[in-house]
Design an enzyme around this catalytic site. Structure first.
Site, PDB file in Angstrom:
ATOM      1  N   HIS A 178       0.818  -1.236   0.000  1.00 25.92           N
ATOM      2  CA  HIS A 178       0.000   0.000   0.000  1.00 25.92           C
ATOM      3  C   HIS A 178       0.848   1.282   0.000  1.00 25.92           C
ATOM      4  O   HIS A 178       0.391   2.330   0.455  1.00 25.92           O
ATOM      5  CB  HIS A 178      -0.967   0.040   1.192  1.00 25.92           C
ATOM      6  CG  HIS A 178      -1.922  -1.107   1.223  1.00 25.92           C
ATOM      7  ND1 HIS A 178      -2.664  -1.491   0.132  1.00 25.92           N
ATOM      8  CD2 HIS A 178      -2.279  -1.951   2.227  1.00 25.92           C
ATOM      9  CE1 HIS A 178      -3.412  -2.527   0.455  1.00 25.92           C
ATOM     10  NE2 HIS A 178      -3.200  -2.831   1.712  1.00 25.92           N
TER      11      HIS A 178
ATOM     12  N   HIS B 217      -4.586  -0.493   7.529  1.00 26.57           N
ATOM     13  CA  HIS B 217      -4.422  -0.860   6.124  1.00 26.57           C
ATOM     14  C   HIS B 217      -3.181  -1.701   5.854  1.00 26.57           C
ATOM     15  O   HIS B 217      -3.273  -2.731   5.203  1.00 26.57           O
ATOM     16  CB  HIS B 217      -4.411   0.410   5.257  1.00 26.57           C
ATOM     17  CG  HIS B 217      -4.756   0.193   3.823  1.00 26.57           C
ATOM     18  ND1 HIS B 217      -5.675  -0.750   3.417  1.00 26.57           N
ATOM     19  CD2 HIS B 217      -4.332   0.801   2.677  1.00 26.57           C
ATOM     20  CE1 HIS B 217      -5.796  -0.696   2.102  1.00 26.57           C
ATOM     21  NE2 HIS B 217      -4.987   0.224   1.636  1.00 26.57           N
ATOM     22  N   VAL B 218      -2.013  -1.266   6.304  1.00 26.87           N
ATOM     23  CA  VAL B 218      -0.783  -2.033   6.112  1.00 26.87           C
ATOM     24  C   VAL B 218      -0.663  -3.022   7.260  1.00 26.87           C
ATOM     25  O   VAL B 218      -0.716  -2.626   8.430  1.00 26.87           O
ATOM     26  CB  VAL B 218       0.447  -1.099   6.082  1.00 26.87           C
ATOM     27  CG1 VAL B 218       1.722  -1.908   5.902  1.00 26.87           C
ATOM     28  CG2 VAL B 218       0.293  -0.070   4.975  1.00 26.87           C
TER      29      VAL B 218
HETATM   30 FE   LIG Z   1      -7.233  -1.964   4.455  1.00 27.48          FE
END
Ligand SMILES: [Fe+2]
Length: 474
Positions: A334, A361-362
């Site tokens: 990402h 997210h990561v």
């Molecule tokens: Fe995510």
């Protein structure tokens, strides 16, 4: 709200000297190389726990309420949204509550909703906001009827104030694997008891199953009930909440998430559940939406522009932002996805001295130095992050332990803005002591134990804008 000060020449000279000292100190901090932890985890992904796992157990009894969870119900913390699901019939949407365990003298009425997603039909999803709660008070509450009545409790936060101690857990990208279970257990067992979870998005990962199997939304909510029914989880929407599946005829983004997780967005003047704010203890929490429009003139942009000047640091010194896609991420996974949002909003975060930005997210952990990258114009070439004591610390904590596994490949060399990074699962606790000091610790999951692997004393950007300390003594 800002302080206005009259400035004498002597005071100005003293201030200039202070700025110089801070600048030198900042430079020295920045010159220290960041750390890439050598701790290595297994690289294999862990599958979701089987549907018959004990953590997903359906409570016994006909139509027994399940998937109970709570979140803050208004802006100042004197309301709570209680949510749960009944599977067999709609049943009662009442919440009974009171301060005595055996005498639930009050009641509030909610509403129930159902939705369909491809070939799945949800149970009855109840949401009930209970209002006018006293601050700093333990309440007992019950949902359901007759022999399937289920009782829980929560404690309301103290009235917002500058020196109110308060502890936040931080969890992201949890999912529902055995690693997820370990992360949640470590949070629950952390001796620094978190009072509220700041959840930075990506909840169930139902969309990783065929047809976005929404049964996995149900199992996830049963899994986290053991914490989320007793303390509020503050929700941020991630990409795994989008559930946009035109191939299945499902074209309404965020449908399951919106039905299942209500937030008090209207209380902060927001027009969307994806961005909003709350006050809790000595903290002002702003939730932003990585997957809603944020360009100039958009509703989110206009809301944030009006919101930041409203934060009164004399009432809530700690200004914390939650969002899903990180702005400062040196993981290969990402990489740069948060860049356009950073370009839009970073100058405001520096201007208003945001203390910490938590992102997910990561699927790894990373903490930044205090840096900003706001000097760039298309002509001047100043497009690298620089040390900036008015800037937030950026923390990526998408390491809850979901089905997609760890993000182990990092960009090399480690950029100067990156202070600490490690591809392990874990959780963090932010222990706000007063208006100037907060102790922060990230705990990795290590061979069944939680190990404090990264810790800091954060100094408040408004009241004590000195370089943070990595002192290990609490
Ligand atoms: Fe995510």
């Amino acid at each position: 709200m800002r302080h206005s000060r009259s400035t004498s020449p002597a005071a100005a000279a003293a201030a200039a000297a202070t700025v110089l000292v801070l600048a030198i100190a900042a430079l020295s901090v920045f010159c220290e190389a960041g750390k890439t932890s050598a701790f290595v985890r297994k690289a294999e992904k862990t599958p979701d726990m089987p549907l018959d796992s004990d953590v997903f157990r359906v409570p016994p009894g006909y139509n027994a309420p399940q998937q109970v969870h709570i979140t803050q119900g208004n802006h100042d913390g004197s309301a709570m949204i209680v949510s749960w699901v009944t599977e067999d019939e709609v049943g009662s949407s009442l919440v009974l509550y009171g301060t005595s365990e055996n005498h639930l003298e009050f009641k509030a009425k909610g509403k129930a909703y159902t939705y369909r997603f491809y070939n799945y039909t949800s149970g009855y999803i109840h949401h009930c906001t209970i209002k006018h709660l006293k601050h700093d008070t333990k309440y007992y509450y019950a949902v359901g009827i007759g022999h399937t009545l289920r009782k829980f409790w929560f404690t309301t936060p103290p009235k917002a104030g500058p020196d109110v101690p308060y502890t936040f857990g931080i969890i992201g990208d949890l999912g529902q694997t055995s690693d997820s279970n370990m992360t949640l257990s470590h949070y629950e067992l952390n001796p620094t008891k978190g009072q509220t979870v700041l959840y930075v998005g990506d909840l169930s990962y139902a969309d990783d199953h065929p047809n976005h199997d929404n049964v996995r939304w149900d199992t996830w909510a049963r899994f986290v009930e053991r914490s989320a029914a007793y303390q509020p989880w503050i929700w941020t929407a991630g990409n795994h909440e989008i559930d946009f599946a035109p191939e299945l005829g499902e074209t309404r983004p965020f449908k399951p998430y919106n039905y299942r997780y209500h937030v008090p967005y209207k209380a902060s003047g927001s027009t969307s559940p994806f961005w909003y704010s709350i006050k809790r203890g000595s903290a002002y929490i702003i939730v932003l939406a990585s997957y809603s429009a944020y360009g100039k003139y958009t509703p989110q942009y206009q809301w944030l522009e009006a919101e930041l000047p409203k934060v009164n640091r004399s009432e809530t010194p700690w200004l914390i932002v939650l969002l899903h896609s990180p702005w400062y991420n040196s993981n290969d996974y990402h990489y740069m996805e948060g860049e356009s949002m950073r370009a839009m909003f970073e100058a405001w975060f520096v201007k208003y001295k945001v203390d910490i930005v938590f992102a997910g997210h990561v699927h790894a952990y990373e903490r930044s130095e205090r840096v900003s990258n706001i000097a760039y114009t298309i002509a001047n070439g100043l497009c690298s992050p620089v040390p900036d004591q008015s800037a937030p610390v950026y923390i990526t904590i998408g390491d809850g332990g979901n089905i997609e596994g760890l993000a182990t490949i990092m960009t090399e060399p480690q950029p100067a803005y990156s202070a600490y990074r490690e591809a392990s699962f874990g959780h963090a606790v932010l222990d706000v002591k007063n208006r100037t000091h907060a102790y922060y610790a990230w705990h990795r999951n290590q061979d069944g134990c939680a190990v404090e692997a990264d810790s800091m004393w954060f100094f408040n950007r408004f009241w004590h804008p000195a370089p943070d300390s990595s002192a290990s003594v609490r």
